[in-house]
Design an enzyme around this catalytic site. Structure first.
Site, PDB file in Angstrom:
ATOM      1  N   VAL A   1       0.868  -1.227   0.037  1.00 50.02           N
ATOM      2  CA  VAL A   1       0.047   0.065   0.032  1.00 50.02           C
ATOM      3  C   VAL A   1       0.824   1.307  -0.082  1.00 50.02           C
ATOM      4  O   VAL A   1       1.969   1.298   0.789  1.00 50.02           O
ATOM      5  CB  VAL A   1      -0.881   0.022   1.128  1.00 50.02           C
ATOM      6  CG1 VAL A   1      -1.879   1.361   1.282  1.00 50.02           C
ATOM      7  CG2 VAL A   1      -1.901  -1.190   1.274  1.00 50.02           C
ATOM      8  N   CYS A   2       0.339   2.205  -0.790  1.00 43.95           N
ATOM      9  CA  CYS A   2       1.051   3.573  -0.712  1.00 43.95           C
ATOM     10  C   CYS A   2       2.813   3.315  -1.260  1.00 43.95           C
ATOM     11  O   CYS A   2       3.111   2.484  -1.970  1.00 43.95           O
ATOM     12  CB  CYS A   2       1.004   4.163   0.569  1.00 43.95           C
ATOM     13  SG  CYS A   2       1.438   5.998   0.485  1.00 43.95           S
ATOM     14  N   THR A   3       3.675   3.971  -0.512  1.00 37.71           N
ATOM     15  CA  THR A   3       5.137   3.741  -0.679  1.00 37.71           C
ATOM     16  C   THR A   3       5.811   2.573  -0.267  1.00 37.71           C
ATOM     17  O   THR A   3       6.966   2.378  -0.396  1.00 37.71           O
ATOM     18  CB  THR A   3       5.806   5.093  -0.332  1.00 37.71           C
ATOM     19  OG1 THR A   3       5.673   5.073   1.249  1.00 37.71           O
ATOM     20  CG2 THR A   3       5.399   6.315  -0.908  1.00 37.71           C
TER      21      THR A   3
END
Length: 236
Positions: free
Chosen positions: A105-107
Site C-alpha cells: 500500500v502506498c510507498t
C-alpha cells in the site's frame, strides 16, 4: 475459492514511521475473511512507533515467520530508511516466493522494489513517488489499485481499503468482497474533489508539493541508492 474452513495467513511489515492507515485499513478488511490470521511482522516484539505517534505491538518476528499466504508492505515516512535495511529486504526476498500474493500500500511498493520484487511488473504507489518505481524495473500505473499476476499494489494511504477488497475478490469472489464492503459501510463521499493531482486545484497541488519538497527529495535519493544497490547485487 477458499471455504470458511480454510486458513489464510496475512503478514504486514511493521516498522518505525509507517503510516497507520496504510496498515489498519487493509488489515480490517482482510481480517473479515473467514479463517484469516494477521501477523504484524518486525525484527523484534518491541512496540513500533508509527508516523502519528501511536505505539503498535508486533506479534511475530521475521525469524519466527516461515510461511505466509499474503505479504503486505505498508507505506509511510519510515519507508525511506527501510529501503536501506538489509534485514527487512532479505526477509521479503525469502518469504515472497512462497506467497500467493505479494502486495503493498502506498510507498510500500518502493520497498518491494528495493527488494527486487517488482521488476517486470506493473505497479502503483503514492502520487508523489510513483515515478520512482521505474528505478526498480517496474512499470508505474496511475491507478488506485494495480494487479499484475500475483502482485497487487495500492496507491496512497486511503486506497488501502480498495486494495484489500480487490485482494478479497482475488482470493474468494466478488460477492465476498461486496459483503465486507457493506459490513464496513464503506461508501466514501469526500467533502472535496481533491484527492489526486488530477482533480486537485493547481494552487492546492503546488502548496502541498512545496511543503513536502525536502521530504520528497530525501525519498528520491533513497530510492536511487536502493536501486543502485539492487543493480549491484544482480551484476555481482
Amino acid at each position: 475459492m477458499p471455504s470458511s474452513s480454510d486458513s489464510l495467513t496475512v503478514g504486514f511489515i511493521m516498522y518505525p514511521g509507517l503510516t497507520q492507515l496504510d496498515l489498519f485499513g487493509p488489515a480490517d478488511v482482510l481480517n473479515r475473511m473467514p479463517g484469516t490470521e494477521i501477523k504484524l511482522l518486525w525484527k523484534n516484539l518491541d512496540p513500533v512507533i508509527v508516523d502519528r505517534g501511536m505505539r503498535i505491538l508486533p506479534n511475530t518476528t521475521f525469524g519466527q515467520c516461515q510461511k505466509l499466504d499474503i505479504i503486505c508492505v505498508p507505506g509511510g515516512p519510515g519507508q525511506i530508511a527501510l529501503m536501506d535495511d538489509d534485514e527487512t529486504l532479505n526477509f521479503l526476498r525469502r518469504i515472497a516466493p512462497g506467497c500467493k500474493l505479494v502486495t503493498s500500500v502506498c510507498t510500500g511498493s518502493l520497498v518491494l522494489g528495493a527488494a527486487g520484487l517488482l521488476q517486470g511488473y506493473r505497479a502503483t504507489s503514492h502520487w508523489s513517488a510513483i515515478d520512482q518505481l521505474e528505478l526498480f524495473g517496474a512499470t508505474p500505473v496511475e491507478e488506485r489499485v494495480v494487479t499484475d499476476r500475483n502482485r497487487i499494489t495500492g496507491a496512497g494511504v486511503t486506497s488501502g481499503i480498495d486494495f484489500a477488497l480487490r485482494v478479497v475478490e482475488n482470493l474468494m469472489d466478488k460477492t465476498a468482497a461486496q459483503q465486507i464492503q457493506l459490513q464496513m459501510e464503506y461508501d466514501p463521499e469526500p467533502p472535496y474533489h481533491c484527492g489526486t493531482p488530477r482533480t486537485a486545484p493547481p494552487e492546492i497541488l503546488d502548496s502541498v508539493r512545496a511543503r513536502l519538497h525536502m521530504f520528497l527529495s530525501s525519498r528520491r535519493s533513497a530510492s536511487e541508492r536502493a536501486a543502485e544497490r539492487l543493480n549491484s547485487k544482480k551484476s555481482a
